[in-house]
Design an enzyme around this catalytic site. Structure first.
Site, short mmCIF file in Angstrom:
data_model
loop_
_atom_site.label_atom_id
_atom_site.label_comp_id
_atom_site.label_asym_id
_atom_site.label_seq_id
_atom_site.Cartn_x
_atom_site.Cartn_y
_atom_site.Cartn_z
CG ASP A 47 -1.50 2.85 -1.55
OD1 ASP A 47 -2.54 2.52 -1.30
OD2 ASP A 47 -1.32 3.57 -2.63
CG ASP A 48 -4.08 -1.00 -1.13
OD1 ASP A 48 -4.54 0.14 -0.59
OD2 ASP A 48 -4.27 -1.77 -2.13
CB CYS A 87 -6.55 4.70 -2.00
SG CYS A 87 -5.87 3.15 -2.05
CE LYS A 142 -3.29 6.05 -3.89
NZ LYS A 142 -3.37 4.63 -3.91
CG HIS A 144 -6.30 8.20 -5.60
ND1 HIS A 144 -6.70 6.94 -4.94
CD2 HIS A 144 -7.16 8.04 -6.58
CE1 HIS A 144 -7.56 6.26 -5.44
NE2 HIS A 144 -7.82 7.00 -6.50
CG HIS A 228 -2.13 0.21 -4.47
ND1 HIS A 228 -2.41 -0.22 -5.89
CD2 HIS A 228 -3.39 0.72 -4.13
CE1 HIS A 228 -3.64 0.29 -6.17
NE2 HIS A 228 -4.30 0.73 -5.11
CG ASP A 280 -3.99 4.00 1.48
OD1 ASP A 280 -3.67 2.51 2.05
OD2 ASP A 280 -4.08 3.98 0.42
CG ASN A 281 -6.81 1.33 2.23
OD1 ASN A 281 -6.99 2.12 1.36
ND2 ASN A 281 -6.32 0.26 2.07
CE LYS A 296 -8.02 -0.46 -1.57
NZ LYS A 296 -6.92 -0.19 -2.74
#
Length: 467
Positions: A47-48, A87, A142, A144, A228, A280-281, A296
């Site tokens: 994540d991130d 995300c 996560k 989301h 993240h 995820d990004n 991002k």
């Protein structure tokens, strides 16, 4: 006498029925034993993370040997993308195999409880199909993708869930969690004092499920919230990272991935498990995207390019490096092919394979084809958009751009520094036409962008996933 004869006849019939049933069960068991077991699927999502924050991606300091091993034991796609630059949309695309804008999931879900905001129930998720063919489907970490009960992972095809629904939360137990960031075991909230650090804890949960699931194939969707924000790290990891919190969090992420890979070896499952690692990004603010332009929330390479690693020792030769562009949407058809889910089974599930936007990567990874099919890739987040076709990319709407779309040759200019729009206007117009044709097929966004931002702006930084 007559009653005795009737009783004997009933006894014979009962015994015959039992014998027939036992023979049928034995035959079914024999068939199941002789049939090749479907392989396991381990889909790991970070994540991130910054595009360059892994040693396999070339970071001079960050050491991530366990994550790196996935690419070294299989395939390292050096031009991997996700379909969203933030995300929630990215996850919606990943789990549906479709551009998320097709069903209005263009922006992050606002961090407030809603009965309507969530990945639409009209969409079929990958775990729903795998569940139908006998997989145990486990989601960890996560989510989301919606907070109301109808959007819960176990309503979307997962047989088991352990994690939290919101876009981010503390890596340490919370004294007063909310219903959005509390830890859930399946559908029930559980006490938080039972774990020390989230990244390690999610790995331990994955290992427990692996060891519980020896008798049937499984899919584990292991969605770490690392790295993240908030930038929580353990004292030991901080010391190892010389006080750099993001590196400390990355050390924990790599350790956690290593623990899960070790569990596969311990259970003798490594060979027959498809393992995928992606982010995820693009990297958020404060993260290291290397020389990539943007971060991002943008449609520059820094907003959508990710590490993309795959291993499956039973079928995929190790040590491959592939430079053709791939996208997370490709993982849905890839996993279906690995799992042996054919057209007849999809038909029983009333699922149309033609709805998928990705392609299976198995022929390329196994050497059956030498190149992937040439296709355009698209990104859209409000006014920000991009299209890549071949090596050419048109990109527009980002904060450091004017109103005019830029054109870049990613082969000679991977860092998007030399705008060719003035000298190659015809190619730009062709890409713009392709993009607008695709855009015309999309659904209107179901909710706006970040709270406090104008709907449709698509703006998203690290804060917009937070409570």
């Amino acid at each position: 006498m007559r009653r005795s004869s009737i009783m004997r006849l009933w006894l014979v019939l009962i015994l015959a029925f039992q014998l027939t049933s036992q023979l049928a069960l034995a035959q079914r068991a024999s068939t199941e034993t002789s049939r090749e077991r479907r392989p396991n699927i381990l889909l790991i999502l970070s994540d991130d993370c910054g595009h360059a924050e892994f040693s396999i991606q070339g970071h001079p300091r960050y050491k991530t040997p366990h994550i790196d091993s996935i690419g070294k034991n299989g395939v390292h796609f050096r031009q991997g993308y996700v379909s969203g630059c933030v995300c929630s949309p990215s996850r919606a695309g990943l789990l549906t195999g479709r551009y998320q804008q097709r069903f209005g999931h263009e922006f992050n879900i606002p961090p407030a409880y809603s009965e309507t905001n969530g990945l639409p129930r009209s969409e079929t998720l990958l775990p729903q199909l795998l569940k139908e063919v006998g997989y145990r489907t486990i989601a960890l970490g996560k989510w989301h993708l919606g907070y109301a009960p109808q959007f819960h992972p176990m309503e979307r095809g997962f047989t088991d869930y352990y994690g939290f629904l919101q876009g981010s939360r503390s890596y340490f137990p919370l004294k007063k969690p909310t219903r959005l960031n509390q830890m859930l075991r399946d559908r029930a909230a559980i006490p938080e004092e039972k774990f020390d650090y989230m990244t390690d804890h999610l790995a331990d949960e994955a290992i427990a499920y692996i060891k519980q699931s020896q008798s049937q194939p499984w899919m584990i969707y292991l969605a770490f919230n690392a790295t993240h924000s908030p930038n929580d790290a353990t004292a030991a990891d901080l010391k190892a990272a010389d006080g750099n919190k993001i590196y400390a969090m990355t050390i924990a992420l790599d350790r956690a991935v290593g623990k899960v890979l070790d569990a596969l070896k311990e259970c003798n499952l490594s060979k027959d498990t498809l393992v995928i690692f992606i982010n995820d990004n693009g990297g958020a603010g404060g993260h290291d995207n290397g020389a990539l332009h943007g971060k991002k929330g943008s449609t520059w390479e820094g907003g959508t390019r990710i590490p993309f690693l795959v291993q499956y020792p039973a079928k995929i030769p190790p040590g491959q490096v592939i430079d053709e562009p791939v996208i997370a949407l490709d993982l849905f058809p890839t996993i279906l092919e690995v799992a042996g889910v054919g057209d007849e089974e999809l038909k029983k599930c009333q699922f149309d394979r033609q709805k998928l936007d990705g392609i299976s990567l198995i022929p390329r990874m196994t050497g059956k084809t030498q190149r992937l099919v040439d296709r355009p890739l698209y990104w859209k987040s409000g006014k920000r958009w991009a299209i890549r076709h071949g090596n050419l990319k048109a990109v527009a709407g980002n904060e450091d751009q004017g109103d005019q779309a830029g054109l870049f040759d990613l082969f000679s200019d991977p860092y998007e520094q030399q705008d060719l729009s003035a000298t190659h206007s015809q190619q730009l117009h062709q890409l713009e036409a392709l993009y607008h044709q695709w855009e015309s097929t999309l659904e209107k966004p179901r909710w706006g962008s970040s709270p406090g931002k104008k709907s449709g702006s698509g703006t998203d930084d690290r804060s917009t996933d937070n409570p």
